[in-house]
Design a protein around this motif. Sequence first.
Motif, PDB file in Angstrom:
ATOM      1  N   THR A 144       0.843  -1.188   0.000  1.00 34.79           N
ATOM      2  CA  THR A 144       0.000   0.000   0.000  1.00 34.79           C
ATOM      3  C   THR A 144       0.881   1.242   0.000  1.00 34.79           C
ATOM      4  N   LEU A 145       0.268   2.412   0.141  1.00 35.27           N
ATOM      5  CA  LEU A 145       1.030   3.658   0.191  1.00 35.27           C
ATOM      6  C   LEU A 145       1.761   3.774   1.521  1.00 35.27           C
ATOM      7  N   SER A 197      -3.209   6.078   5.616  1.00 35.94           N
ATOM      8  CA  SER A 197      -4.149   5.604   6.637  1.00 35.94           C
ATOM      9  C   SER A 197      -4.437   4.116   6.467  1.00 35.94           C
ATOM     10  N   THR A 198      -4.328   3.615   5.246  1.00 35.84           N
ATOM     11  CA  THR A 198      -4.540   2.188   5.006  1.00 35.84           C
ATOM     12  C   THR A 198      -3.474   1.361   5.723  1.00 35.84           C
ATOM     13  N   PHE A 199      -2.239   1.816   5.652  1.00 37.67           N
ATOM     14  CA  PHE A 199      -1.146   1.102   6.321  1.00 37.67           C
ATOM     15  C   PHE A 199      -1.387   1.047   7.832  1.00 37.67           C
ATOM     16  N   TYR A 200      -1.804   2.171   8.417  1.00 39.06           N
ATOM     17  CA  TYR A 200      -2.024   2.202   9.866  1.00 39.06           C
ATOM     18  C   TYR A 200      -3.307   1.477  10.261  1.00 39.06           C
ATOM     19  N   PHE A 201      -4.245   1.338   9.326  1.00 37.59           N
ATOM     20  CA  PHE A 201      -5.440   0.539   9.611  1.00 37.59           C
ATOM     21  C   PHE A 201      -5.051  -0.911   9.888  1.00 37.59           C
ATOM     22  N   PHE A 202      -4.188  -1.471   9.044  1.00 43.25           N
ATOM     23  CA  PHE A 202      -3.749  -2.851   9.254  1.00 43.25           C
ATOM     24  C   PHE A 202      -2.836  -2.959  10.481  1.00 43.25           C
ATOM     25  N   LYS A 203      -2.097  -1.908  10.750  1.00 45.50           N
ATOM     26  CA  LYS A 203      -1.214  -1.940  11.911  1.00 45.50           C
ATOM     27  C   LYS A 203      -2.010  -1.988  13.217  1.00 45.50           C
ATOM     28  N   ASN A 204      -3.103  -1.248  13.279  1.00 46.44           N
ATOM     29  CA  ASN A 204      -3.878  -1.151  14.513  1.00 46.44           C
ATOM     30  C   ASN A 204      -4.991  -2.186  14.616  1.00 46.44           C
ATOM     31  N   GLU A 254       2.238  -7.425   8.920  1.00 46.66           N
ATOM     32  CA  GLU A 254       3.573  -8.002   9.128  1.00 46.66           C
ATOM     33  C   GLU A 254       4.277  -8.233   7.797  1.00 46.66           C
ATOM     34  N   TYR A 255       3.513  -8.675   6.789  1.00 47.68           N
ATOM     35  CA  TYR A 255       4.109  -8.883   5.472  1.00 47.68           C
ATOM     36  C   TYR A 255       4.624  -7.563   4.904  1.00 47.68           C
ATOM     37  N   MET A 256       3.810  -6.502   4.985  1.00 43.61           N
ATOM     38  CA  MET A 256       4.210  -5.213   4.413  1.00 43.61           C
ATOM     39  C   MET A 256       5.318  -4.566   5.228  1.00 43.61           C
ATOM     40  N   ASP A 257       5.283  -4.734   6.548  1.00 43.05           N
ATOM     41  CA  ASP A 257       6.290  -4.106   7.392  1.00 43.05           C
ATOM     42  C   ASP A 257       7.674  -4.722   7.186  1.00 43.05           C
ATOM     43  N   LYS A 258       7.725  -6.046   6.977  1.00 40.14           N
ATOM     44  CA  LYS A 258       9.007  -6.715   6.763  1.00 40.14           C
ATOM     45  C   LYS A 258       9.590  -6.414   5.387  1.00 40.14           C
ATOM     46  N   ARG A 259       8.744  -6.062   4.443  1.00 42.02           N
ATOM     47  CA  ARG A 259       9.198  -5.814   3.065  1.00 42.02           C
ATOM     48  C   ARG A 259       8.887  -4.379   2.641  1.00 42.02           C
ATOM     49  N   ARG A 260       9.137  -3.448   3.528  1.00 45.53           N
ATOM     50  CA  ARG A 260       8.801  -2.051   3.261  1.00 45.53           C
ATOM     51  C   ARG A 260       9.383  -1.559   1.941  1.00 45.53           C
ATOM     52  N   ASP A 261      10.650  -1.822   1.730  1.00 49.19           N
ATOM     53  CA  ASP A 261      11.314  -1.297   0.541  1.00 49.19           C
ATOM     54  C   ASP A 261      10.807  -1.948  -0.736  1.00 49.19           C
ATOM     55  N   GLN A 262      10.296  -3.162  -0.636  1.00 51.26           N
ATOM     56  CA  GLN A 262       9.868  -3.888  -1.833  1.00 51.26           C
ATOM     57  C   GLN A 262       8.393  -3.669  -2.182  1.00 51.26           C
ATOM     58  N   VAL A 263       7.512  -3.549  -1.175  1.00 53.20           N
ATOM     59  CA  VAL A 263       6.073  -3.564  -1.455  1.00 53.20           C
ATOM     60  C   VAL A 263       5.371  -2.227  -1.205  1.00 53.20           C
ATOM     61  N   LEU A 264       5.943  -1.339  -0.415  1.00 51.47           N
ATOM     62  CA  LEU A 264       5.305  -0.044  -0.180  1.00 51.47           C
ATOM     63  C   LEU A 264       5.672   0.933  -1.278  1.00 51.47           C
ATOM     64  N   VAL A 265       4.698   1.728  -1.724  1.00 54.74           N
ATOM     65  CA  VAL A 265       4.905   2.688  -2.809  1.00 54.74           C
ATOM     66  C   VAL A 265       4.735   4.103  -2.274  1.00 54.74           C
ATOM     67  N   TYR A 309       1.743  -7.659  -8.819  1.00 53.33           N
ATOM     68  CA  TYR A 309       1.608  -6.828  -7.630  1.00 53.33           C
ATOM     69  C   TYR A 309       0.143  -6.492  -7.418  1.00 53.33           C
ATOM     70  N   ALA A 310      -0.314  -6.580  -6.193  1.00 53.04           N
ATOM     71  CA  ALA A 310      -1.676  -6.189  -5.810  1.00 53.04           C
ATOM     72  C   ALA A 310      -1.585  -4.977  -4.903  1.00 53.04           C
ATOM     73  N   PHE A 311      -2.353  -3.956  -5.223  1.00 55.96           N
ATOM     74  CA  PHE A 311      -2.317  -2.716  -4.456  1.00 55.96           C
ATOM     75  C   PHE A 311      -3.509  -2.658  -3.508  1.00 55.96           C
ATOM     76  N   ILE A 312      -3.231  -2.451  -2.231  1.00 59.76           N
ATOM     77  CA  ILE A 312      -4.271  -2.301  -1.208  1.00 59.76           C
ATOM     78  C   ILE A 312      -4.445  -0.812  -0.942  1.00 59.76           C
ATOM     79  N   GLY A 313      -5.649  -0.307  -1.188  1.00 60.23           N
ATOM     80  CA  GLY A 313      -5.874   1.122  -1.013  1.00 60.23           C
ATOM     81  C   GLY A 313      -7.341   1.465  -1.030  1.00 60.23           C
ATOM     82  N   GLU A 314      -7.615   2.752  -1.221  1.00 55.34           N
ATOM     83  CA  GLU A 314      -8.986   3.235  -1.217  1.00 55.34           C
ATOM     84  C   GLU A 314      -9.760   2.624  -2.386  1.00 55.34           C
TER      85      GLU A 314
END
Length: 492
Positions: free
Chosen positions: A290-291, A295-302, A313-324, A339-344
């Motif tokens: 995700t971006l 807010s989407t990233f923090y939604f999954f975090k919380n 956990e998947y996105m946090d471990k691979r920040r440089d590879q999967v976050l845009v 690649y699948a994008f999680i967003g609005e």
Amino acid sequence: MDKGLHFMFCVVTTLLLLRESSQTGEKNDPKMLAASKSGFGIDSRGSEEGLPTLTVTTILEDPYVMVRSAELEGYCIDLLKALAAMLHFSYKVKVVGDGQYGAVSSNGNWTGMIGEILRREADIAVAPLTVTSAREEVVSFTTPFLQTGIGILLRKDTVSQDMSFFHFLAPFSKETWTGLLFAYVLTCFCLFLVARLSPCEWNEPKNEENNFTLLNSLWFGAGALALQGVTPRPKALSVRVIAAVWWLFTIALLAAYIANFTALLSSGTEQLPIQTFEDLVKQRKVEFGTLDGSSTFYFFKNSKNPIHQMIYEYMDKRRDQVLVKTYQEAVQRVMESNYAFIGESISQDLAAARHCNLIRAPEVIGARGFGIATTQASLWTKKLSIAVLKLRESGDLDYLRNKWWETSCLQKSGDRWSPLQPQALGGLFLTLAIGLALGVIAAVVELSNKSRHAAGHAKKSCCSIFTEEMCTRLRIKENTRQSQETSGRANA
């Protein structure tokens, strides 16, 4: 001397007027309104006497805010114009300097548009800014002008899978196939029954073999389903009524099957193995992200949901590879890689409308809204909220939604194919039932007429003749076998 002073006064006044006119023309020059990511102010509505001027921060994102022909346009710009006309204020638009929406940095300061409002660099933020609890603690939000959620954006050919072995059964639901099988068996049985009862199908039931045996009746019904003419051919009116109704039923049924099967092949809905976020976690073929800082990233975090925690956990471990960094980068990456994008979800609907090879998965979670951010305790918060509600009630927000989310694809991503249910073919099944009933009634009438004539010649009651005819026609093989055994004993 007085004339000289008067002449000098006129010259100075004229020069001052010309200078003011030149400055006004330069101020309204479209070239001066060009957007800049460096944060230059954009005077989108000239200051008028008596009108307050608001500094508006926004972010470049299609279709909310875009730069075209040296001017800003988009959904948020049209919304801002409508609000300014209702509330009578002028505004100055500036693009956020760091290109961020707003999140807490490592040093505890807010970035993006939220940070600019807190630093008093802007009065309000009109952008696709999600209302969250963390942001609501530091700024105030108006009533949401757009409702959205969190979805999954995919490329069709990336996630497509081989069709199942029985994919040809998909156009109809299980209930429809069950009803079709029952209708076929019932129709063939009625053909068999009516052909035996009708006198027109055979003249001498004791000596003739009826062509419409149970096996031949089943074959006749199957031939009609394949639009093929098969023997035996019906002779009696009652049998022809049932055959005609069955032919009409099969033609309409095949038309519905072909149309629904074509829609199934073109939609690709059944070819999506990733329908939910749980499906996304279980697979290993497609990366997802995700971006960064959204807010989407923090939604999954919380979130306390186990599936959501696995996604974080998947996105946090691979920040440089999967976050845009930007939404445009996310769409481009989905189109060019696995690649699948999680967003609005509302932004993903736009991407699917603009790029026909993209599709949004059906599941949407975390219902939320886009609101206008203001400074806390601002007098504009309530005014803007009321104005947004008025625009919604008048249908202006729906008009803007349709205007900027217009699609050129033949089928929108929001259209979902579904198997044809029995209710859609209820009239067809009813017509078949009525036809079968008419056929049976006609056969009984034909047999009754013959029994009445035979009763007159044999001087017996019509009921007894009718009963004998019924028993003879329904047990023709048994009677023939008994007569053969009797004649054999007599010869012996």
